[in-house]
Design a protein around this motif. Structure first.
Motif, PDB file in Angstrom:
ATOM      1  N   UNK A 152      11.207   2.052 -15.380  1.00 16.75           N
ATOM      2  CA  UNK A 152      12.413   2.623 -14.765  1.00 16.75           C
ATOM      3  C   UNK A 152      12.489   4.114 -15.088  1.00 16.75           C
ATOM      4  N   UNK A 153      12.184   4.456 -16.332  1.00 14.67           N
ATOM      5  CA  UNK A 153      12.195   5.877 -16.719  1.00 14.67           C
ATOM      6  C   UNK A 153      11.150   6.672 -15.947  1.00 14.67           C
ATOM      7  N   UNK A 154       9.967   6.089 -15.776  1.00 14.17           N
ATOM      8  CA  UNK A 154       8.919   6.809 -15.026  1.00 14.17           C
ATOM      9  C   UNK A 154       9.371   7.055 -13.591  1.00 14.17           C
ATOM     10  N   UNK A 155      10.041   6.061 -13.007  1.00 10.63           N
ATOM     11  CA  UNK A 155      10.543   6.232 -11.636  1.00 10.63           C
ATOM     12  C   UNK A 155      11.568   7.360 -11.589  1.00 10.63           C
ATOM     13  N   UNK A 156      12.439   7.399 -12.583  1.00  7.75           N
ATOM     14  CA  UNK A 156      13.473   8.444 -12.599  1.00  7.75           C
ATOM     15  C   UNK A 156      12.852   9.834 -12.766  1.00  7.75           C
ATOM     16  N   UNK A 157      11.847   9.934 -13.630  1.00 14.19           N
ATOM     17  CA  UNK A 157      11.197  11.239 -13.818  1.00 14.19           C
ATOM     18  C   UNK A 157      10.489  11.654 -12.528  1.00 14.19           C
ATOM     19  N   UNK A 158       9.848  10.684 -11.871  1.00 16.84           N
ATOM     20  CA  UNK A 158       9.138  11.003 -10.627  1.00 16.84           C
ATOM     21  C   UNK A 158      10.133  11.481  -9.562  1.00 16.84           C
ATOM     22  N   UNK A 159      11.266  10.808  -9.466  1.00 13.46           N
ATOM     23  CA  UNK A 159      12.285  11.225  -8.489  1.00 13.46           C
ATOM     24  C   UNK A 159      12.807  12.625  -8.838  1.00 13.46           C
ATOM     25  N   UNK A 160      13.084  12.833 -10.123  1.00 13.21           N
ATOM     26  CA  UNK A 160      13.578  14.153 -10.555  1.00 13.21           C
ATOM     27  C   UNK A 160      12.564  15.239 -10.199  1.00 13.21           C
ATOM     28  N   UNK A 161      11.280  14.940 -10.398  1.00 15.72           N
ATOM     29  CA  UNK A 161      10.251  15.952 -10.110  1.00 15.72           C
ATOM     30  C   UNK A 161      10.174  16.219  -8.611  1.00 15.72           C
ATOM     31  N   UNK A 162      10.396  15.178  -7.810  1.00 13.32           N
ATOM     32  CA  UNK A 162      10.378  15.384  -6.349  1.00 13.32           C
ATOM     33  C   UNK A 162      11.592  16.219  -5.930  1.00 13.32           C
ATOM     34  N   UNK A 163      12.750  15.925  -6.514  1.00 11.39           N
ATOM     35  CA  UNK A 163      13.971  16.678  -6.185  1.00 11.39           C
ATOM     36  C   UNK A 163      13.850  18.138  -6.631  1.00 11.39           C
ATOM     37  N   UNK A 164      13.446  18.337  -7.880  1.00 13.33           N
ATOM     38  CA  UNK A 164      13.548  19.683  -8.459  1.00 13.33           C
ATOM     39  C   UNK A 164      12.285  20.520  -8.278  1.00 13.33           C
TER      40      UNK A 164
END
Ligand code: GLA
Length: 388
Positions: A152-164
Motif C-alpha cells: 500500500x505504501x509503495x502504491x502511495x509513493x508511486x502515485x505521489x511521484x506521478x502527481x508531483x
C-alpha cells in the motif's frame, strides 16, 4: 510473460558481465471493471491486475550510477539519484526516476544498478503501463535493497511521484491495483480510506475481453484536470447541506437528488451525478458478482458506460462505437470504456463461445465505422508486483 532467459541474454549484451546477480521482477497492467472517475472523489473502484505487464531486470553495480534501458523505447540514460529532476529528453526514464526520488525522500537509500525493462502493455491504451513501470521499479529496488515492501505504501509513493514529479494528477486506483492485485480476484477499493477487499472474479462461462480502440488518449490531461475541478466545485456547493463534506464519494444518490439544486451549473451537476451513481453501481456490481449474477453485472457495466458518455462526457466516438457494436451481439453481457477515457480501451464480459465472433464482428464493424483498427486481448486476472 516475457522469456527471462532471452531477457538476461539481452541484458548481458547491453551491460556486459555475466548473468550472475541479475534479479527479475514483474508488475502487471490493470483493467478497471467498474467505478470510473470515482477514485479521486473518495469513492469505490473495482479493478483487477492483468497477467501482462512490465518485466524488470536489475543488477547491482557497486557505485552510485543508475543505467536505464528498455526493450520498448530507444532512450537510454545513466543518472545519479541525488538531485535527479524530470528531464524531457529522459522520456520514459522519468517514471522510474520519479519513483526512486520519492522513495529516497522517505529516507530509503539505493546503490547503483544496471536496469532493463520490457513492457507488454500498449502505451496510451488506458491499461496503466506507467503504473506498471512505477511498481516494478518500487517493488524491485526495495526488495533488492532489503527495504520493507509494504504494497500500500509503495502504491502511495508511486502515485505521489506521478502527481508531483510527472505532473499528472491521477488518483490511487492504478498504482494500488498494480501493487495489490491477486490472480483471479478483482479489488474492491474505497479510495478515501484505502480499505479494500479482494473479491474472487468468478465469471463461469465468460471471459473479459479488452478491446483497444488504438486511439491514443488525446486531451486526457487537460480534460482530466477539468473534471477534477468540477467535482471539487460540486463538493463546495454541497457543503451548504453537508458541512465538512470532503468528497462526492461520501454521498449516495438520494442525498444528491435532494440537494442538486445547490449546484447552479448544469454541467457540474451532471459530473456529480455520474460520480455518485457510479459509486452505487460499484457496490451493486460486487453484490451481483458474489451472487454469480453476471447478467446484472453486465447491465451495470453498460449503465457505467452510458453515464461516462452522457454525464461525465469522457468517452469518444471510437469508444462509443466499440461498445455499441459489442452490445449488438447476443453473447455479450456488458461492455464499457475502462480507464480515463478519450480513447484507450473497452472491457466487455463475453460468453466463452462468443469470444471469437466478438473479436471478428466488433473488429470489422469498428474498422468500418472509424479511422482505426482494433486490437483485442482476452484478459486474465493476474497477480500484483512480484519477484520472478
Ligand atoms: C486514470 C487515473 C486513475 C483514475 C482513472 C479514471 O486511469 O490514473 O487514477 O482516475 O483514470 O477512473
Amino acid at each position: 510473460m516475457a522469456d527471462l532467459n532471452e531477457l538476461k541474454r539481452t541484458f548481458v549484451e547491453l551491460y556486459g558481465g555475466t548473468e550472475e546477480g541479475i534479479e527479475c521482477y514483474f508488475a502487471p497492467g490493470r483493467v478497471n471493471l467498474i467505478g470510473e472517475h470515482t477514485d479521486y472523489n473518495g469513492g469505490y473502484v473495482f479493478p483487477a491486475a492483468l497477467t501482462f505487464g512490465t518485466t524488470l531486470l536489475l543488477r547491482k553495480r557497486g557505485d552510485q550510477l543508475l543505467r536505464f534501458a528498455s526493450g520498448n523505447f530507444p532512450t537510454r540514460a545513466d543518472i545519479v539519484l541525488e538531485g535527479a529532476k524530470n528531464e524531457k529528453e529522459h522520456d520514459w526514464i522519468n517514471y522510474p526516476k520519479a519513483v526512486l526520488v520519492h522513495l529516497a525522500k522517505r529516507g530509503y537509500t539505493f546503490g547503483g544498478y544496471d536496469v532493463y525493462y520490457l513492457g507488454e502493455i500498449p502505451n496510451g491504451a488506458g491499461l496503466s503501463s506507467s503504473a506498471s513501470i512505477q511498481l516494478a521499479t518500487a517493488f524491485g529496488f526495495m526488495t533488492s535493497e532489503g527495504h520493507p515492501v509494504d504494497r500500500v505504501q509503495l502504491a502511495l509513493v508511486a502515485q505521489e511521484s506521478e502527481n508531483q514529479f510527472m505532473g499528472v494528477n491521477c488518483g490511487i486506483m492504478d498504482q494500488f491495483t498494480v501493487a495489490n492485485g491477486k490472480k483471479d480476484h478483482a479489488i474492491l477499493l474505497k479510495c478515501n480510506t484505502l480499505d479494500y477487499e479482494r473479491v474472487p472474479f468468478r465469471a463461469e462461462g465468460c471471459k473479459l475481453v479488452i478491446g483497444n480502440t488504438n486511439k491514443r488518449r488525446g486531451l486526457v490531461d487537460s480534460e482530466y484536470n477539468a473534471r477534477r475541478a468540477q467535482c471539487e466545485e460540486a463538493v463546495a456547493c454541497l457543503r451548504e447541506a453537508f458541512p465538512g463534506l470532503a468528497f462526492l464519494g461520501e454521498l449516495n444518490a438520494a442525498q444528491l437528488a435532494a440537494n442538486e439544486h445547490l449546484i447552479p451549473d448544469e454541467t457540474v451537476r451532471k459530473r456529480a451525478r455520474h460520480v455518485i451513481e457510479e459509486n452505487d453501481r460499484v457496490l451493486a456490481s460486487v453484490l451481483a458478482l458474489k451472487d454469480s449474477d453476471l447478467t446484472t453485472f453486465g447491465k451495470l457495466m453498460v449503465a457505467s458506460h452510458d453515464s461516462l458518455r452522457d454525464q461525465y462526457e469522457v468517452t469518444c466516438k471510437e469508444l462509443d462505437v466499440m461498445v455499441e457494436e459489442a452490445l449488438k451481439l447476443p453473447g455479450v453481457l456488458g461492455s464499457r470504456m475502462t480507464g480515463a477515457g478519450f480513447g484507450g480501451c473497452t472491457v466487455s464480459l463475453v460468453k466463452d463461445e462468443a469470444v471469437d465472433e466478438f473479436i471478428a464482428k466488433v473488429g470489422k464493424a469498428y474498422a468500418e465505422r472509424t479511422d482505426y483498427r482494433a486490437d483485442f486481448y482476452v484478459g486474465e486476472i493476474g497477480d500484483g508486483a512480484k519477484a520472478l
